[in-house]
Design an enzyme around this catalytic site. Structure first.
Site, PDB file in Angstrom:
ATOM      1  N   ARG A 167       0.823  -1.221   0.000  1.00 16.73           N
ATOM      2  CA  ARG A 167       0.000   0.000   0.000  1.00 16.73           C
ATOM      3  C   ARG A 167       0.853   1.266   0.000  1.00 16.73           C
ATOM      4  NH1 ARG A 167      -1.744   2.811   4.245  1.00 16.73           N
ATOM      5  NH2 ARG A 167      -1.753   1.032   5.667  1.00 16.73           N
ATOM      6  N   TYR A 189     -12.138  15.660 -19.122  1.00 16.93           N
ATOM      7  CA  TYR A 189     -12.827  14.398 -18.898  1.00 16.93           C
ATOM      8  C   TYR A 189     -14.007  14.596 -17.929  1.00 16.93           C
ATOM      9  CZ  TYR A 189     -13.196   9.447 -17.544  1.00 16.93           C
ATOM     10  OH  TYR A 189     -13.630   8.183 -17.287  1.00 16.93           O
ATOM     11  N   ASP A 210      -3.032  16.730 -18.004  1.00 16.08           N
ATOM     12  CA  ASP A 210      -3.452  15.352 -18.266  1.00 16.08           C
ATOM     13  C   ASP A 210      -3.057  15.038 -19.707  1.00 16.08           C
ATOM     14  OD1 ASP A 210      -4.865  13.058 -19.088  1.00 16.08           O
ATOM     15  OD2 ASP A 210      -6.459  13.404 -17.623  1.00 16.08           O
ATOM     16  N   LYS A 245      -5.397   3.624 -20.412  1.00 10.43           N
ATOM     17  CA  LYS A 245      -5.526   3.848 -21.855  1.00 10.43           C
ATOM     18  C   LYS A 245      -4.240   3.425 -22.560  1.00 10.43           C
ATOM     19  CE  LYS A 245      -9.303   5.608 -20.164  1.00 10.43           C
ATOM     20  NZ  LYS A 245      -9.476   7.019 -19.853  1.00 10.43           N
TER      21      LYS A 245
HETATM   22  C1  LIG Z   1     -10.116   7.758 -18.888  1.00  7.69           C
HETATM   23  C2  LIG Z   1      -9.587   9.085 -18.554  1.00  7.69           C
HETATM   24  C3  LIG Z   1      -9.440   9.487 -17.222  1.00  7.69           C
HETATM   25  C4  LIG Z   1      -9.865   8.609 -16.065  1.00  7.69           C
HETATM   26  O1  LIG Z   1      -9.063   7.458 -16.016  1.00  7.69           O
HETATM   27  P1  LIG Z   1      -9.495   6.080 -15.285  1.00  7.69           P
HETATM   28  O2  LIG Z   1      -8.283   5.228 -15.462  1.00  7.69           O
HETATM   29  O3  LIG Z   1     -10.719   5.569 -15.974  1.00  7.69           O
HETATM   30  O4  LIG Z   1      -9.768   6.418 -13.854  1.00  7.69           O
HETATM   31  C5  LIG Z   1      -8.904  10.746 -16.974  1.00  7.69           C
HETATM   32  N1  LIG Z   1      -8.516  11.554 -17.974  1.00  7.69           N
HETATM   33  C6  LIG Z   1      -8.659  11.203 -19.273  1.00  7.69           C
HETATM   34  C7  LIG Z   1      -8.216  12.141 -20.339  1.00  7.69           C
HETATM   35  C8  LIG Z   1      -9.196   9.956 -19.604  1.00  7.69           C
HETATM   36  O5  LIG Z   1      -9.343   9.618 -20.890  1.00  7.69           O
END
Ligand SMILES: *Cc1c(COP(=O)(O)O)cnc(C)c1O
Length: 385
Positions: free
Chosen positions: A50, A104, A176, A201
């Site tokens: 953790r 998002y 991001d 992703k």
């Molecule tokens: C999918 C996504 C998120 C969230 O990610 P998770 O792994 O589903 O929690 C945040 N920012 C962007 C740009 C995303 O495509």
């Protein structure tokens, strides 16, 4: 020979490993252990999964730090976890956050609903109105947050310009970079302070793991780690191992996503039933010039508007055989989704149209299939639309 630093594919595969010992496994073991033997009487932090100091967690973090050109990085349990913890590392109750409007849906809810509960104020800026970044600054503004490229219009933001503003104000710039990956764009090279990823992703790339990551200066990443420990957001060692495996092919995967993205976007733009294609690699995209200057590739994410609107979209989706109707992105299989039912479901049809996402809009995450097969499937879908 003059010394050169390793290329990004080499870094993604080897990290800082220079030589291997005889009989050492070429593929690393999975340390599927919650805890580790502690020395007696030592003051050092114990190893506990953790805490984020399991060897699988540390290996994958080191790999991403090198790829982003960051001092440090950390993986956590999801992209949302990464976004939340990165912000909690730089913001306190009473602080104000300036966020891009093009983000998002989950992140928007986090800012609006959760941050409000902690007394963190958030204002949203339409990045097309550049002046608002300055006019919406407050005395208590402590950070700026953007996504680039954005979903689903694939807008590319000028991070360097924002970095100058953030620097002058003495505040943090968080980016991001999920849609780009370090193969296509490295925000820290353009002045950002913190990079956030949904590793679910492209970084993992196989639609089989939920994970997130934060990269930046060591003190910020250490703050994230403290928050991660206390809010219980650690990544499972097996997931860390899968991401390390995914990262090894990130270079070739992104090359292929970039090629297929350009080929399919170019083809789509010539189709009579397609009103508009949103892909930064196309000259028709509003940010094409900036994208071509700062990105090393335009990715496999494509937005398209069908002439026939919502009904045409429904007919098109039902006719597809290869392309799968599912949310999410960045995997080896091509996925398609309708923003009106996913990321932009909270808006009315008029609001969506005003945001440039009219009904009949499809978002493609092009995978690694043969581009000819994808085009054939899209042709089938368009014929039915
Ligand atoms: C999918 C996504 C998120 C969230 O990610 P998770 O792994 O589903 O929690 C945040 N920012 C962007 C740009 C995303 O495509």
């Amino acid at each position: 020979m003059p010394h050169r630093t390793s290329g990004r594919s080499t870094l993604a595969i080897h990290g800082d490993q220079t030589a291997r010992a005889v009989r050492e496994p070429v593929s690393p073991p999975i340390y599927q252990s919650s805890t580790f033997v502690s020395p007696f009487g030592a003051q050092d932090e114990v190893l506990y999964t953790r805490y984020g100091n399991n060897p699988n967690q540390l290996r994958v973090a080191e790999r991403l730090a090198r790829l982003e050109g960051a001092e440090a990085a950390i993986f956590v349990a999801s992209g949302m976890g990464a976004t939340a913890l990165a912000h909690l590392a730089v913001l306190n109750p009473g602080d104000h956050l300036l966020s891009s409007d093009w983000i998002y849906g989950g992140t928007r809810r986090l800012f609006r609903e959760e941050f409000a509960r902690f007394g963190i104020e958030v204002s949203f800026v339409n990045p097309d109105r550049r002046r608002e970044w300055r006019s919406k600054l407050r005395k208590n503004t402590r950070a700026i947050f953007v996504e680039t490229p954005t979903n689903p219009l694939m807008r590319v933001l000028d991070v360097e310009w924002l970095a100058v503003l953030a620097e002058a104000e003495g505040i943090a710039l968080l980016v991001d970079s999920t849609f780009a990956t370090p193969m296509n764009y490295r925000p820290l090279e353009h002045g950002a302070d913190v990079v956030i990823h949904s590793a679910t992703k492209y970084l993992n790339g196989h639609s089989d793991v939920i994970a997130g990551a934060v990269a930046g200066a060591a003190p910020v990443v250490e703050e994230v780690r403290e928050r991660m420990k206390l809010w219980g957001q650690a990544l499972d060692p097996h997931a860390a191992w899968l991401i390390e495996r995914g990262l090894k092919t990130l270079g070739v995967r992104m090359d292929r996503h970039n090629q297929t993205g350009l080929a399919v976007a170019t083809w789509l733009e010539r189709q009579a039933k397609v009103r508009r294609v949103h892909y930064p690699g196309l000259a028709s995209h509003p940010d094409h010039g900036l994208a071509a200057a700062v990105l090393d590739g335009f990715s496999g994410m494509v937005g398209l508007e069908l002439v026939g609107g919502a009904r045409a979209a429904g007919r098109c989706l039902r006719a597809l055989r290869l392309i799968t109707h599912a949310p999410s992105l960045g995997g080896v299989e091509t996925l398609v989704s309708e923003p009106r039912f996913t990321s932009h479901a909270a808006l009315t049809p008029d609001e969506r149209t005003a945001a440039g996402i009219p009904d009949g809009f499809l978002r493609l995450s092009l995978g690694l299939e043969d581009p000819e097969d994808l085009i054939q499937d899209l042709a089938r879908g368009l014929a039915a639309a």
